[in-house]
Scaffold this motif. Structure first.
Motif, PDB file in Angstrom:
ATOM      1  N   ASN A   1       0.852  -1.192   0.000  1.00 34.84           N
ATOM      2  CA  ASN A   1       0.000   0.000   0.000  1.00 34.84           C
ATOM      3  C   ASN A   1       0.888   1.241   0.000  1.00 34.84           C
ATOM      4  OD1 ASN A   1      -1.772   2.087   0.488  1.00 34.84           O
ATOM      5  ND2 ASN A   1      -2.534   1.297   2.434  1.00 34.84           N
ATOM      6  N   GLY A   2       0.971   1.907  -1.150  1.00 34.99           N
ATOM      7  CA  GLY A   2       1.757   3.135  -1.255  1.00 34.99           C
ATOM      8  C   GLY A   2       0.856   4.348  -1.166  1.00 34.99           C
ATOM      9  N   SER A   3       0.665   4.858   0.036  1.00 32.77           N
ATOM     10  CA  SER A   3      -0.178   6.040   0.264  1.00 32.77           C
ATOM     11  C   SER A   3      -1.567   5.894  -0.354  1.00 32.77           C
ATOM     12  CB  SER A   3       0.501   7.288  -0.289  1.00 32.77           C
ATOM     13  OG  SER A   3       1.723   7.522   0.360  1.00 32.77           O
ATOM     14  N   GLY A   4      -2.151   4.704  -0.228  1.00 30.29           N
ATOM     15  CA  GLY A   4      -3.496   4.486  -0.757  1.00 30.29           C
ATOM     16  C   GLY A   4      -3.530   3.824  -2.116  1.00 30.29           C
ATOM     17  N   ASP A   5      -2.357   3.673  -2.745  1.00 27.49           N
ATOM     18  CA  ASP A   5      -2.282   2.899  -3.992  1.00 27.49           C
ATOM     19  C   ASP A   5      -1.962   1.459  -3.608  1.00 27.49           C
ATOM     20  OD1 ASP A   5      -2.602   5.331  -5.116  1.00 27.49           O
ATOM     21  OD2 ASP A   5      -0.636   5.450  -6.061  1.00 27.49           O
ATOM     22  N   MET A   6      -2.969   0.601  -3.610  1.00 27.27           N
ATOM     23  CA  MET A   6      -2.809  -0.754  -3.079  1.00 27.27           C
ATOM     24  C   MET A   6      -2.742  -1.790  -4.186  1.00 27.27           C
ATOM     25  SD  MET A   6      -5.326  -0.969   0.164  1.00 27.27           S
ATOM     26  CE  MET A   6      -6.013   0.542   0.794  1.00 27.27           C
ATOM     27  N   SER A   7      -1.761  -2.675  -4.050  1.00 24.75           N
ATOM     28  CA  SER A   7      -1.638  -3.817  -4.947  1.00 24.75           C
ATOM     29  C   SER A   7      -1.662  -5.066  -4.073  1.00 24.75           C
ATOM     30  CB  SER A   7      -0.315  -3.724  -5.724  1.00 24.75           C
ATOM     31  OG  SER A   7      -0.365  -4.465  -6.898  1.00 24.75           O
ATOM     32  N   ALA A   8      -2.652  -5.935  -4.287  1.00 28.47           N
ATOM     33  CA  ALA A   8      -2.860  -7.089  -3.411  1.00 28.47           C
ATOM     34  C   ALA A   8      -2.838  -8.388  -4.199  1.00 28.47           C
ATOM     35  CB  ALA A   8      -4.188  -6.944  -2.668  1.00 28.47           C
ATOM     36  N   TRP A   9      -2.581  -9.466  -3.491  1.00 32.40           N
ATOM     37  CA  TRP A   9      -2.645 -10.790  -4.110  1.00 32.40           C
ATOM     38  C   TRP A   9      -2.939 -11.827  -3.017  1.00 32.40           C
ATOM     39  CZ3 TRP A   9       1.654  -8.341  -2.589  1.00 32.40           C
ATOM     40  CH2 TRP A   9       2.637  -9.051  -1.899  1.00 32.40           C
ATOM     41  N   GLY A  10      -3.480 -12.962  -3.434  1.00 32.96           N
ATOM     42  CA  GLY A  10      -3.758 -14.039  -2.483  1.00 32.96           C
ATOM     43  C   GLY A  10      -4.890 -13.712  -1.529  1.00 32.96           C
ATOM     44  N   LYS A  11      -4.909 -14.449  -0.397  1.00 31.14           N
ATOM     45  CA  LYS A  11      -5.974 -14.300   0.592  1.00 31.14           C
ATOM     46  C   LYS A  11      -5.403 -14.116   1.990  1.00 31.14           C
ATOM     47  CE  LYS A  11      -9.351 -17.085  -1.951  1.00 31.14           C
ATOM     48  NZ  LYS A  11     -10.224 -18.273  -1.919  1.00 31.14           N
ATOM     49  N   GLN A  12      -6.254 -13.687   2.903  1.00 31.89           N
ATOM     50  CA  GLN A  12      -5.871 -13.574   4.299  1.00 31.89           C
ATOM     51  C   GLN A  12      -5.580 -14.972   4.871  1.00 31.89           C
ATOM     52  OE1 GLN A  12      -8.232 -10.767   6.765  1.00 31.89           O
ATOM     53  NE2 GLN A  12      -9.552 -10.554   4.958  1.00 31.89           N
ATOM     54  N   PRO A  13      -4.867 -15.029   6.005  1.00 32.81           N
ATOM     55  CA  PRO A  13      -4.548 -16.338   6.598  1.00 32.81           C
ATOM     56  C   PRO A  13      -5.781 -17.202   6.893  1.00 32.81           C
ATOM     57  CG  PRO A  13      -3.204 -14.637   7.610  1.00 32.81           C
ATOM     58  CD  PRO A  13      -4.177 -13.938   6.716  1.00 32.81           C
ATOM     59  N   ASN A  14      -6.934 -16.553   7.126  1.00 31.85           N
ATOM     60  CA  ASN A  14      -8.150 -17.326   7.404  1.00 31.85           C
ATOM     61  C   ASN A  14      -8.855 -17.796   6.133  1.00 31.85           C
ATOM     62  OD1 ASN A  14      -9.337 -15.009   6.403  1.00 31.85           O
ATOM     63  ND2 ASN A  14     -10.342 -14.426   8.312  1.00 31.85           N
ATOM     64  N   GLY A  15      -8.243 -17.530   4.973  1.00 35.06           N
ATOM     65  CA  GLY A  15      -8.810 -17.992   3.710  1.00 35.06           C
ATOM     66  C   GLY A  15      -9.762 -17.022   3.050  1.00 35.06           C
ATOM     67  N   GLU A  16     -10.078 -15.925   3.734  1.00 34.60           N
ATOM     68  CA  GLU A  16     -10.986 -14.937   3.150  1.00 34.60           C
ATOM     69  C   GLU A  16     -10.216 -13.948   2.284  1.00 34.60           C
ATOM     70  OE1 GLU A  16     -13.482 -12.983   5.933  1.00 34.60           O
ATOM     71  OE2 GLU A  16     -14.288 -14.846   6.782  1.00 34.60           O
ATOM     72  N   PRO A  17     -10.889 -13.353   1.296  1.00 37.54           N
ATOM     73  CA  PRO A  17     -10.210 -12.345   0.473  1.00 37.54           C
ATOM     74  C   PRO A  17      -9.929 -11.089   1.291  1.00 37.54           C
ATOM     75  CG  PRO A  17     -12.545 -12.454  -0.084  1.00 37.54           C
ATOM     76  CD  PRO A  17     -12.272 -13.591   0.848  1.00 37.54           C
ATOM     77  N   TRP A  18      -8.985 -10.282   0.813  1.00 40.88           N
ATOM     78  CA  TRP A  18      -8.699  -9.003   1.458  1.00 40.88           C
ATOM     79  C   TRP A  18      -9.928  -8.106   1.358  1.00 40.88           C
ATOM     80  CZ3 TRP A  18      -4.506  -9.350   4.211  1.00 40.88           C
ATOM     81  CH2 TRP A  18      -3.438 -10.122   3.762  1.00 40.88           C
ATOM     82  N   LYS A  19     -10.184  -7.358   2.397  1.00 37.36           N
ATOM     83  CA  LYS A  19     -11.313  -6.420   2.402  1.00 37.36           C
ATOM     84  C   LYS A  19     -10.773  -4.995   2.478  1.00 37.36           C
ATOM     85  CE  LYS A  19     -14.883  -9.406   4.388  1.00 37.36           C
ATOM     86  NZ  LYS A  19     -14.151 -10.675   4.271  1.00 37.36           N
TER      87      LYS A  19
END
Length: 293
Positions: free
Chosen positions: A165-183
């Motif tokens: 997360n660069g000052s609100g510019d977010m690049s995400a991949w995969g899932k949280q440790p509990n298996g849910e997607p990032w929110k």
């Protein structure tokens, strides 16, 4: 890049995650040392120093980032422009400005701004700014580019999930440790302690541009710190734009451009890029969502 980076890595243990976070930090620093326009030793600072004098040879990475920025200028008809760095900062958003600048001052402030005066030579990998006093800067793309690069690097190393997360510019991949997607929470620009929406993010990016942090009000009209580089006047009409898509670099370019273009022209532009969609909030609080979601 003058901004804060927050890095989240999902790994087997904390030592492993810290090692990967250090790798991400090193990559962000490497990119900053290439493209920062406020560090005198960078290639972009060298390009700016030689504006109106001669072309400057740059790394292919810097050349390609500049080329993509110029493509953004072309598709937005100048609503996005990396030569905005040359604009005189006549608008003040620190509470000190008591009246609008004059039309003459605004016109003069953008004299050195104009992406058509940026000359690229792909064979020799050079950048030339035709006008003396011109400057380019990657404030609107650099953090998104760095976030994308770090995500690619972590995926290549087998890191299964994370967020850069660069000052609100977010690049995400995969899932949280509990298996849910990032929110990801979308801030309500009129009630900053409340969320307008919560969206899930799998492998992709989200960026937000808004006028709710820095703005001035004259005659009941709100003027944001996001300035139209072709006119010198602040963007009006939209309070925030959040863009979702595969690339944080592209999403950042779109969110900045849509703030300048406004909702109608912005939706027309984004329709041509079906991988990207947006949530726009007008100055009146109306929520507009693009249809290519």
């Amino acid at each position: 890049m003058g901004g804060r980076f927050d890095i989240t890595i999902v790994a087997e243990d904390s030592l492993t995650s810290e090692k990967y976070i250090d790798t991400v930090i090193a990559e962000i620093v490497r990119i900053e040392n290439l493209i920062s326009d406020w560090k005198p030793e960078t290639q972009i600072s060298e390009v700016n120093r030689n504006a109106g004098i001669h072309p400057v040879k740059v790394d292919r990475e810097v050349f390609e980032l500049t080329r993509r920025a110029l493509q953004f200028s072309q598709i937005t008809n100048g609503a996005f422009d990396i030569s905005f760095a040359a604009m005189d900062r006549i608008w003040k958003f620190d509470g000190s400005m008591k009246e609008m600048p004059s039309a003459e001052a605004i016109k003069k402030s953008v004299e050195k701004v104009g992406y058509k005066n940026i000359i690229l030579d792909g064979v020799s990998s050079t950048i030339f700014l035709k006008l003396e006093g011109m400057k380019i800067g990657f404030g609107a793309l650099g953090e998104g580019y760095a976030a994308d690069r770090c995500r690619e690097m972590m995926l290549a190393k087998g890191v299964k999930a994370g967020i850069v997360n660069g000052s609100g510019d977010m690049s995400a991949w995969g899932k949280q440790p509990n298996g849910e997607p990032w929110k990801i929470g979308i801030t309500n620009p009129f009630k900053k302690n409340k969320l307008l929406d919560v969206v899930t993010l799998h492998e992709g990016a989200v960026t937000t541009s808004g006028n709710y942090e820095k703005f001035v009000v004259f005659n009941g009209k709100r003027y944001s710190h996001i300035i139209n580089p072709s006119t010198g006047y602040p963007a009006t009409g939209l309070a925030s734009v959040t863009v979702f898509g595969p690339s944080a670099e592209m999403a950042n370019g779109f969110s900045t451009s849509l703030m300048v273009l406004g909702s109608k022209a912005g939706l027309v532009l984004l329709k041509k890029y079906p991988e990207y969609h947006c949530i726009m909030i007008t100055d009146k609080g109306k929520v507009i969502r693009s249809k290519n979601k």
